[in-house]
Design an enzyme around this catalytic site. Sequence first.
Site, PDB file in Angstrom:
ATOM      1  N   ASP A  48       0.874  -1.175   0.000  1.00  0.00           N
ATOM      2  CA  ASP A  48       0.000   0.000   0.000  1.00  0.00           C
ATOM      3  C   ASP A  48       0.916   1.231   0.000  1.00  0.00           C
ATOM      4  OD1 ASP A  48      -2.361   1.607   0.266  1.00  0.00           O
ATOM      5  OD2 ASP A  48      -1.978   1.782   2.411  1.00  0.00           O
ATOM      6  N   SER A  49       0.309   2.410  -0.081  1.00  0.00           N
ATOM      7  CA  SER A  49       1.103   3.634   0.007  1.00  0.00           C
ATOM      8  C   SER A  49       1.594   3.875   1.436  1.00  0.00           C
ATOM      9  CB  SER A  49       0.257   4.824  -0.432  1.00  0.00           C
ATOM     10  OG  SER A  49      -0.883   4.927   0.393  1.00  0.00           O
ATOM     11  N   GLY A  65      -3.185   9.216  -3.744  1.00  0.00           N
ATOM     12  CA  GLY A  65      -4.300  10.017  -4.243  1.00  0.00           C
ATOM     13  C   GLY A  65      -3.865  11.279  -4.971  1.00  0.00           C
ATOM     14  N   CYS A  90      -4.318  -1.693  -1.773  1.00  0.00           N
ATOM     15  CA  CYS A  90      -4.472  -0.271  -2.058  1.00  0.00           C
ATOM     16  C   CYS A  90      -5.498  -0.176  -3.180  1.00  0.00           C
ATOM     17  CB  CYS A  90      -3.120   0.284  -2.510  1.00  0.00           C
ATOM     18  SG  CYS A  90      -3.227   1.958  -3.147  1.00  0.00           S
ATOM     19  N   GLU A  94      -2.804   8.858   8.405  1.00  0.00           N
ATOM     20  CA  GLU A  94      -1.353   8.685   8.518  1.00  0.00           C
ATOM     21  C   GLU A  94      -0.790   9.478   9.702  1.00  0.00           C
ATOM     22  OE1 GLU A  94       1.020   6.870   6.898  1.00  0.00           O
ATOM     23  OE2 GLU A  94      -0.427   5.842   5.612  1.00  0.00           O
ATOM     24  N   CYS A 116     -10.943   2.632   0.069  1.00  0.00           N
ATOM     25  CA  CYS A 116      -9.534   2.966   0.312  1.00  0.00           C
ATOM     26  C   CYS A 116      -9.184   2.265   1.615  1.00  0.00           C
ATOM     27  CB  CYS A 116      -9.351   4.477   0.454  1.00  0.00           C
ATOM     28  SG  CYS A 116      -7.710   4.954   1.061  1.00  0.00           S
ATOM     29  N   HIS A 165      -7.159   2.903   3.836  1.00  0.00           N
ATOM     30  CA  HIS A 165      -6.937   3.763   5.001  1.00  0.00           C
ATOM     31  C   HIS A 165      -8.238   4.040   5.766  1.00  0.00           C
ATOM     32  CE1 HIS A 165      -3.004   4.694   3.240  1.00  0.00           C
ATOM     33  NE2 HIS A 165      -2.688   5.310   4.364  1.00  0.00           N
TER      34      HIS A 165
END
Length: 287
Positions: free
Chosen positions: A11-12, A44, A74, A153, A185, A187
């Site tokens: 993932d990012s 994004g 992701c 994050e 997403c 997250h």
Amino acid sequence: MEKTQPIGVFDSGVGGLTVVKSLWEHFPQEQIVYFGDTAHLPYGSHSPEQIIHFGLEIVEFLLDHTVKAVIAACNTSSSVSLSHLQEKSPVPVIGMVEPGVQAALRKTKNKRIGVLATKPTVESGAYERVFRLSDPDVQVFTQSCPLFVPLVENGRTGRRETYQIARSYLQPLQEAEVDTLVFGCTHYPFLAPVIKHIIGEGIQLVDPAKEVVSELAGILKLDGHRGETPKHLFYASGSITSFYTTGKEFLGSFPFKVQQVSLNSQVKGAPIGNRDIENEGLLHPEN
Ligand code: DGL
């Protein structure tokens, strides 16, 4: 394929840890190699071409770790680059969109489904396409939420401004009378308490992290083999401190250490774990 080969997840940033947690809960014997591309966070804000490029490099990195499959944990990467990654990979690469869609279709009663996602995911039209292919009668309402990833994050999930931002993203979907809402997403499940508080009981939430693990289990025929306790490997390409702090809080007792690495596999320093972060005074960031 050897049963003991690891499973690659990327993932990012911390979002893919929602998939790690589900994988670990269901198949604790499986070794995980995780790549968080924190150097390019948030995905994004990148173009589809860049996101494809990042994904190809990460899959190569994971293949160097002899993974038997890769989960693109992701949605942004899954939406814009899954076919490119699958084409280049000799092992299965599984994305988040299809599992999320199937779970939402099982839940919806009024066939009005909302998807919260990043801008590139929304613009790719991936969710609409996969929903239509499975059920042409379903109505899909997508909403991009560009501020959610930085909030997650940075561990700012409980702040008052987070509630205000979430309200503004959710209002159009509430007005559209969706009865099911997909976390498009990885997250966003970190914000589940905030989102649940705003939408109440009437809308069901779908977290594709759980679904993607059952899809993987079917493809690899995971059977819960007994072996040695696996040594998981977590890598991040950029900052590792907030990745570690947010990830540790989310994963709880999961054995979690993170090592910084560049995409050409150059390890940049010793892994950090609990003690190192405590020494840096970073376990208790200001609220
Ligand atoms: N967690 C990712 C997703 O599922 C990427 C979010 C981002 O970095 O913008 O889309």
